[in-house]
Enzyme design. Structure first.
Site, short mmCIF file in Angstrom:
data_model
loop_
_atom_site.label_atom_id
_atom_site.label_comp_id
_atom_site.label_asym_id
_atom_site.label_seq_id
_atom_site.Cartn_x
_atom_site.Cartn_y
_atom_site.Cartn_z
N ASP A 268 0.84 -1.20 0.00
CA ASP A 268 0.00 0.00 0.00
C ASP A 268 0.88 1.25 0.00
O ASP A 268 2.04 1.20 0.41
CB ASP A 268 -0.88 0.03 1.26
CG ASP A 268 -1.82 -1.15 1.32
OD1 ASP A 268 -2.15 -1.70 0.26
OD2 ASP A 268 -2.21 -1.52 2.45
N1 URA Z 1 -1.09 -5.96 3.92
C1 URA Z 1 -1.60 -4.71 3.96
O1 URA Z 1 -2.63 -4.47 4.57
N2 URA Z 1 -0.94 -3.75 3.29
C2 URA Z 1 0.22 -3.94 2.64
O2 URA Z 1 0.79 -3.00 2.08
C3 URA Z 1 0.74 -5.25 2.62
C4 URA Z 1 0.06 -6.25 3.25
#
Ligand code: URA
Length: 230
Positions: free
Chosen positions: A101
């Protein structure tokens, strides 16, 4: 492989610019000027653009220390992408093996080897990923058992696969999971009535984020790291 794809794969030119280059008689194959984009190219053919021979690069494998605020995508109109941090030719054929993310930091693997990418990301291969998460609240006492048994995430039908948890402090944990659904870690802690306020990926399979890589830096993977993804 078609000539236009070969040129697009071995240069920074888009498919549209490749067409223009062909029409402008800038391309030679085995010493002969060629305008036919669909001509089939074999590994022994010599393709030249403006007199310079084009050779396939790669396969290439990199680890990157992703900063906050960067998107794991090839193009984005609003935010910088992790590919912007790479100083490499022909970035358009590079792909991110397991996205993070925008507000997650840490290990990102980038490659132009499709089957290798698939082994990292496909659920069937159950490649383990380790995250360090900072939580908004203290974690419930039986979190380990619940994570081991599997959680039902919002809008999913199946329980999560067994995950292991290490407590680092009252609100800091290290979580290892073997799947990679959308916002998986954040949704797992939401299912435990908590909230992730910071998330950092430390490891994918046997590949650990190199301590010597500052935020935003990257390096090629070693042969052992490449081979460790089976
Ligand atoms: N899980 C998440 O919630 N976000 C990420 O960036 C990676 C794994």
């Amino acid at each position: 492989m078609r000539l236009d794809k070969y040129i697009a794969d071995t240069t920074d030119l888009s498919r549209a610019l490749v067409k223009i280059a062909l029409r402008s008689k800038r391309v030679m194959v085995n010493g002969e000027q060629i305008k036919d984009a669909s001509l089939q190219i074999s590994p022994t053919d010599i393709v030249q653009l403006d007199g310079a021979a084009l050779r396939p690069v790669g396969p290439r494998y990199f680890m990157l220390h992703k900063p906050l605020g960067y998107i794991c995508a090839t193009i984005d109109n609003d935010h910088p992408t992790v590919l912007d941090l790479l100083d490499e030719p022909n970035k358009k054929i590079l792909h991110i093996a397991g996205r993070l993310d925008i507000d997650t930091t840490g290990l990102v693997l980038i490659t132009d080897d499709g089957p290798w990418n698939h082994r990292v990301t496909s659920p069937r291969h159950e490649c383990q990923k380790t995250y360090r998460a900072t939580l908004a609240n203290a974690l419930i006492s039986d979190a380990e058992q619940k994570l081991q048994a599997g959680l039902l995430l919002n809008s999913e039908k199946q329980l999560t696969k067994p995950a292991t948890l290490e407590r680092l402090s009252s609100n800091e944990v290290r979580l290892t999971i073997s799947e990679g659904k959308y916002h998986q870690v954040k949704r797992m802690f939401a299912a435990l009535d908590n909230r992730v306020v910071a998330l950092h990926r430390e490891r994918i399979g046997a590949i650990t984020l190199d301590d010597s890589l500052a935020v935003g830096e990257y390096r090629p993977l070693t042969e052992a790291e490449i081979q460790s993804i089976q």
